[in-house]
Design an enzyme around this catalytic site. Structure first.
Site, short mmCIF file in Angstrom:
data_model
loop_
_atom_site.label_atom_id
_atom_site.label_comp_id
_atom_site.label_asym_id
_atom_site.label_seq_id
_atom_site.Cartn_x
_atom_site.Cartn_y
_atom_site.Cartn_z
N LEU A 30 56.00 7.64 79.25
CA LEU A 30 55.72 9.07 79.02
C LEU A 30 54.85 10.26 79.13
O LEU A 30 54.57 11.21 79.51
CB LEU A 30 56.02 9.28 77.04
CG LEU A 30 57.50 9.07 76.95
CD1 LEU A 30 58.02 8.69 75.23
CD2 LEU A 30 58.73 9.61 77.64
N GLY A 31 53.20 9.46 78.47
CA GLY A 31 52.35 9.87 78.92
C GLY A 31 50.65 8.85 78.54
O GLY A 31 51.04 8.12 78.21
N GLY A 33 46.78 9.42 76.99
CA GLY A 33 45.62 9.84 76.47
C GLY A 33 44.49 9.23 75.67
O GLY A 33 44.74 7.97 76.17
N GLY A 34 43.58 10.01 74.74
CA GLY A 34 42.41 9.75 75.11
C GLY A 34 42.78 8.35 73.94
O GLY A 34 42.24 7.17 73.58
N GLY A 36 45.64 6.13 73.54
CA GLY A 36 46.41 5.21 74.42
C GLY A 36 47.72 5.33 75.29
O GLY A 36 47.58 6.70 75.64
N LYS A 52 53.44 4.37 71.11
CA LYS A 52 52.31 4.90 71.33
C LYS A 52 51.01 3.46 71.12
O LYS A 52 51.17 3.34 69.63
CB LYS A 52 51.15 5.77 70.81
CG LYS A 52 50.30 6.27 70.42
CD LYS A 52 50.12 7.74 69.93
CE LYS A 52 48.45 8.07 70.93
NZ LYS A 52 48.04 9.38 69.95
N ASP A 147 45.23 18.25 66.18
CA ASP A 147 45.21 17.72 67.80
C ASP A 147 47.06 18.41 68.19
O ASP A 147 47.40 18.68 69.21
CB ASP A 147 45.55 16.16 68.42
CG ASP A 147 44.95 16.40 69.44
OD1 ASP A 147 44.97 17.33 70.32
OD2 ASP A 147 45.85 15.27 70.54
#
Length: 178
Positions: A30-31, A33-34, A36, A52, A147
């Site tokens: 799905l994506g 980021g910083g 994981g 995640k 965030d």
């Protein structure tokens, strides 16, 4: 709130990605980021979830796993109406992870970019109301969402849902943000 929007595309798993995390069968990415990588997965009962994983370098940092475990415990207390429910986690795994309910729909960022500008007034009012309720639930559980941004707000048929708490901090100060 907004009609006709497609959820973000799921990317295929990459060579280094596992097939499973605990009892969850990974379907795609799905994506990233910083903190994981976030995977779309299926639970043993067939439910779609977002899993995640935490980057190895963060997991190796002193005190990270203890903070992560505390953050998960508090996040599980947040109401589910305006946020993605925390379903399971393992902060002690070789690769720490957390599973949340999968929230289908585009992010607020995607909606605004696709529309090329401001949302209609009624949509903004509904969005603001839902975000206030989400933040109220998050704060009532003793967390500060550190965030909150358009890419962490999903636009769903039932209104906005806040996802990816990222780096959270307990309001009582017992969990250091970082």
């Amino acid at each position: 709130m907004l009609k006709g929007r497609e959820p973000p595309a799921v990317q295929p798993l990459q060579g280094q990605d596992p097939d499973r995390i605990a009892d969850y069968r990974l379907i795609g990415r799905l994506g990233e980021g910083g903190m994981g990588v976030v995977y779309l997965a299926r639970s043993p009962r067939g439910r779609m979830v977002a899993v995640k994983t935490i980057r190895a370098e963060l997991a190796a940092a002193p005190d990270f796993r203890r903070r992560f475990a505390k953050e998960i415990a508090v996040a599980q207390q947040v109401g589910k109406e305006w946020t993605a429910a925390v379903l399971a986690a393992d902060p002690d795994a070789a690769l720490p992870w957390v599973a949340t309910a999968y929230v289908a729909g585009p992010t607020l960022h995607q909606v605004v970019v696709e529309q090329g500008g401001p949302l209609p007034e009624n949509s903004v009012r509904g969005l603001a109301s839902g975000l206030c309720r989400a933040l109220g639930g998050i704060h009532a559980a003793g967390l500060i969402h550190r965030d909150l941004k358009p890419s962490n707000v999903m636009v769903t048929i039932d209104g906005p849902k806040v996802i990816d708490f990222g780096i959270v901090r307990a309001l009582d100060g017992s969990t250091a943000g970082g």
